[in-house]
Design a protein around this motif. Sequence first.
Motif, PDB file in Angstrom:
ATOM      1  N   LYS A   1       4.666  -7.010 -15.584  1.00 20.11           N
ATOM      2  CA  LYS A   1       5.179  -7.630 -16.796  1.00 20.11           C
ATOM      3  C   LYS A   1       4.070  -7.516 -17.843  1.00 20.11           C
ATOM      4  N   ILE A   2       4.349  -6.817 -18.946  1.00 12.39           N
ATOM      5  CA  ILE A   2       3.359  -6.556 -19.980  1.00 12.39           C
ATOM      6  C   ILE A   2       3.748  -7.289 -21.251  1.00 12.39           C
ATOM      7  N   LEU A   3       2.806  -8.029 -21.812  1.00 10.63           N
ATOM      8  CA  LEU A   3       3.004  -8.685 -23.095  1.00 10.63           C
ATOM      9  C   LEU A   3       2.488  -7.771 -24.194  1.00 10.63           C
ATOM     10  N   VAL A   4       3.347  -7.443 -25.160  1.00 14.33           N
ATOM     11  CA  VAL A   4       2.987  -6.596 -26.294  1.00 14.33           C
ATOM     12  C   VAL A   4       3.038  -7.443 -27.557  1.00 14.33           C
ATOM     13  N   SER A   5       1.927  -7.500 -28.280  1.00 13.49           N
ATOM     14  CA  SER A   5       1.880  -8.299 -29.505  1.00 13.49           C
ATOM     15  C   SER A   5       2.199  -7.443 -30.716  1.00 13.49           C
ATOM     16  N   ALA A   6       2.345  -8.107 -31.872  1.00  5.27           N
ATOM     17  CA  ALA A   6       2.645  -7.416 -33.135  1.00  5.27           C
ATOM     18  C   ALA A   6       3.797  -6.440 -32.954  1.00  5.27           C
ATOM     19  N   ALA A   7       4.907  -6.940 -32.439  1.00  5.98           N
ATOM     20  CA  ALA A   7       6.034  -6.083 -32.063  1.00  5.98           C
ATOM     21  C   ALA A   7       6.742  -5.458 -33.253  1.00  5.98           C
ATOM     22  N   GLY A   8       6.327  -5.802 -34.467  1.00  8.07           N
ATOM     23  CA  GLY A   8       6.879  -5.155 -35.642  1.00  8.07           C
ATOM     24  C   GLY A   8       5.949  -4.115 -36.242  1.00  8.07           C
ATOM     25  N   ALA A   9       4.798  -3.890 -35.606  1.00  8.58           N
ATOM     26  CA  ALA A   9       3.837  -2.899 -36.098  1.00  8.58           C
ATOM     27  C   ALA A   9       4.448  -1.498 -36.018  1.00  8.58           C
ATOM     28  N   PRO A  10       3.967  -0.555 -36.855  1.00 11.08           N
ATOM     29  CA  PRO A  10       4.601   0.770 -36.931  1.00 11.08           C
ATOM     30  C   PRO A  10       4.748   1.492 -35.597  1.00 11.08           C
TER      31      PRO A  10
ATOM     32  N   CYS B   1      -3.953 -13.025 -15.960  1.00 13.97           N
ATOM     33  CA  CYS B   1      -3.466 -12.029 -16.919  1.00 13.97           C
ATOM     34  C   CYS B   1      -4.642 -11.231 -17.449  1.00 13.97           C
ATOM     35  N   ARG B   2      -4.628  -9.932 -17.224  1.00 12.59           N
ATOM     36  CA  ARG B   2      -5.678  -9.062 -17.762  1.00 12.59           C
ATOM     37  C   ARG B   2      -5.409  -8.776 -19.241  1.00 12.59           C
ATOM     38  N   VAL B   3      -6.465  -8.551 -20.007  1.00 11.82           N
ATOM     39  CA  VAL B   3      -6.355  -8.378 -21.450  1.00 11.82           C
ATOM     40  C   VAL B   3      -7.006  -7.065 -21.871  1.00 11.82           C
ATOM     41  N   THR B   4      -6.283  -6.246 -22.624  1.00 15.52           N
ATOM     42  CA  THR B   4      -6.823  -4.952 -23.075  1.00 15.52           C
ATOM     43  C   THR B   4      -7.512  -5.123 -24.427  1.00 15.52           C
ATOM     44  N   ALA B   5      -8.649  -5.814 -24.414  1.00 15.27           N
ATOM     45  CA  ALA B   5      -9.428  -6.004 -25.635  1.00 15.27           C
ATOM     46  C   ALA B   5     -10.899  -5.777 -25.314  1.00 15.27           C
TER      47      ALA B   5
ATOM     48  N   HIS C   1       9.504 -13.450 -28.198  1.00 19.57           N
ATOM     49  CA  HIS C   1       9.147 -14.783 -28.672  1.00 19.57           C
ATOM     50  C   HIS C   1       8.523 -14.686 -30.067  1.00 19.57           C
ATOM     51  N   PRO C   2       9.020 -15.450 -31.040  1.00 23.39           N
ATOM     52  CA  PRO C   2       8.309 -15.536 -32.317  1.00 23.39           C
ATOM     53  C   PRO C   2       7.048 -16.383 -32.135  1.00 23.39           C
ATOM     54  N   VAL C   3       5.985 -15.992 -32.806  1.00 21.85           N
ATOM     55  CA  VAL C   3       4.707 -16.709 -32.676  1.00 21.85           C
ATOM     56  C   VAL C   3       4.097 -16.929 -34.060  1.00 21.85           C
ATOM     57  N   PRO C   4       3.165 -17.884 -34.186  1.00 19.16           N
ATOM     58  CA  PRO C   4       2.494 -18.086 -35.472  1.00 19.16           C
ATOM     59  C   PRO C   4       1.548 -16.923 -35.774  1.00 19.16           C
ATOM     60  N   PRO C   5       1.092 -16.789 -37.026  1.00 15.10           N
ATOM     61  CA  PRO C   5       0.068 -15.789 -37.356  1.00 15.10           C
ATOM     62  C   PRO C   5      -1.199 -16.037 -36.540  1.00 15.10           C
ATOM     63  N   ALA C   6      -2.004 -14.994 -36.382  1.00 16.86           N
ATOM     64  CA  ALA C   6      -3.197 -15.086 -35.544  1.00 16.86           C
ATOM     65  C   ALA C   6      -4.203 -16.109 -36.051  1.00 16.86           C
ATOM     66  N   ASP C   7      -4.198 -16.394 -37.348  1.00 15.67           N
ATOM     67  CA  ASP C   7      -5.153 -17.362 -37.888  1.00 15.67           C
ATOM     68  C   ASP C   7      -4.612 -18.795 -37.913  1.00 15.67           C
ATOM     69  N   HIS C   8      -3.431 -18.981 -37.352  1.00 15.47           N
ATOM     70  CA  HIS C   8      -2.824 -20.316 -37.301  1.00 15.47           C
ATOM     71  C   HIS C   8      -3.456 -21.130 -36.177  1.00 15.47           C
ATOM     72  N   SER C   9      -3.559 -22.433 -36.370  1.00 19.48           N
ATOM     73  CA  SER C   9      -4.207 -23.301 -35.371  1.00 19.48           C
ATOM     74  C   SER C   9      -3.462 -23.328 -34.040  1.00 19.48           C
TER      75      SER C   9
ATOM     76  N   ALA D   1      -5.388  -8.061 -36.633  1.00 21.47           N
ATOM     77  CA  ALA D   1      -5.509  -9.459 -37.048  1.00 21.47           C
ATOM     78  C   ALA D   1      -5.776 -10.399 -35.874  1.00 21.47           C
ATOM     79  N   GLU D   2      -5.403  -9.990 -34.677  1.00 22.72           N
ATOM     80  CA  GLU D   2      -5.505 -10.911 -33.549  1.00 22.72           C
ATOM     81  C   GLU D   2      -6.503 -10.475 -32.480  1.00 22.72           C
ATOM     82  N   ILE D   3      -6.942  -9.222 -32.508  1.00 23.06           N
ATOM     83  CA  ILE D   3      -7.686  -8.723 -31.352  1.00 23.06           C
ATOM     84  C   ILE D   3      -9.019  -9.444 -31.153  1.00 23.06           C
ATOM     85  N   LEU D   4      -9.695  -9.820 -32.252  1.00 23.26           N
ATOM     86  CA  LEU D   4     -10.965 -10.526 -32.094  1.00 23.26           C
ATOM     87  C   LEU D   4     -10.745 -11.908 -31.506  1.00 23.26           C
ATOM     88  N   LYS D   5      -9.738 -12.631 -31.984  1.00 27.44           N
ATOM     89  CA  LYS D   5      -9.467 -13.968 -31.449  1.00 27.44           C
ATOM     90  C   LYS D   5      -9.110 -13.899 -29.966  1.00 27.44           C
TER      91      LYS D   5
END
Length: 347
Positions: free
Chosen positions: A5-14, A101-105, A52-60, A84-88
Amino acid sequence: MKPLKILVSAAGAPGCSTLIRMFKKIEERPIEVVAVDMDKEAIGRFLADRFHPVPPADHSEYLETMLSIVKNEGVDVFYVVSSAEILKIAENKSLFENMGCRVTASDPEAIRIASNKYSLYKTLAEKTDVPLPRFYYPQNLDEFVESVRKLGYPDKRVCFKPHESKGSRGFRILDEHISRRDLLLNYKPESTFMSLEEFIGIFQEGEFPQFIVMEHVEGNDYDAMCLADRGEPLLTTIKTREASRWGVIVKGELVNAPELTDICEKITRAIPLSYNFGIQFIDRKVIEINPRPSTFIYQEDLNEPYLAVKLALGEISHEEIRAYKEKIRYGRRMIRYMDQVFWDERR
């Protein structure tokens, strides 16, 4: 093999629509994709198994939301897509990995260096001999004008960009020889040209931003996708960047460019990045690094994001990844195009 099961973020990215489809086409094992985006109508919603909809990466609440999704969905690998989210996420990688959960960062410091245009150039100039554009870091408007003159303006084009930016945001080319009338009538609205006088008019008052000023490099444009493990280069694919839109490649071809591959390996050792990241070149000079996935040219037998997933899981060795170099189909082309989906929200 064990289903994933893979979680993909920024699912609206090009590139995310293709990424999700390519994950789901893997034949080696069943793969479920959980997609997230701050836009509830991001294209990934309609392609992934769950969304799942999520808040922006800079949201608390961003980090807590992502951890909750990983826990509730039983995610095996978090494939991080957005700048926007990879550093966080990298700074909090242990929270995800403690849940299994392993993270590709990459490590946070490598991301910080690569994301900042000035620290990137400074680090590469100090640690490597890779070709770079001439550049300056002006502290105020007077120094900016002085730097522009040193680079040959107005006889030569000069460009500038913020130290940290996404896509083409804040990037402009200074050119005194393009008339404003010509710019209005004959260039698309997203044109990056402006004059020095326009720049001065904008920034003569207020706090001066952090810009890096560079020579304007012209020549063939290349895009490298690299796969590495903490500074150890494993696989590099190079493609031509024949056309772009909004800073995103829309047409290109896989090419055999050993010189650029060598440069990518030097960069990787100097800035110890991991997993998938991109390096852009013009005329063999390094323009920028994106410390996250970008555009891939997929093959049936070479899926670079999936290799990153297997690397994160410890399912593939460095040598096994390096062997994929022999599978690269030089001459394979890609185009990016617009498409549509349709739905009735209330049905």
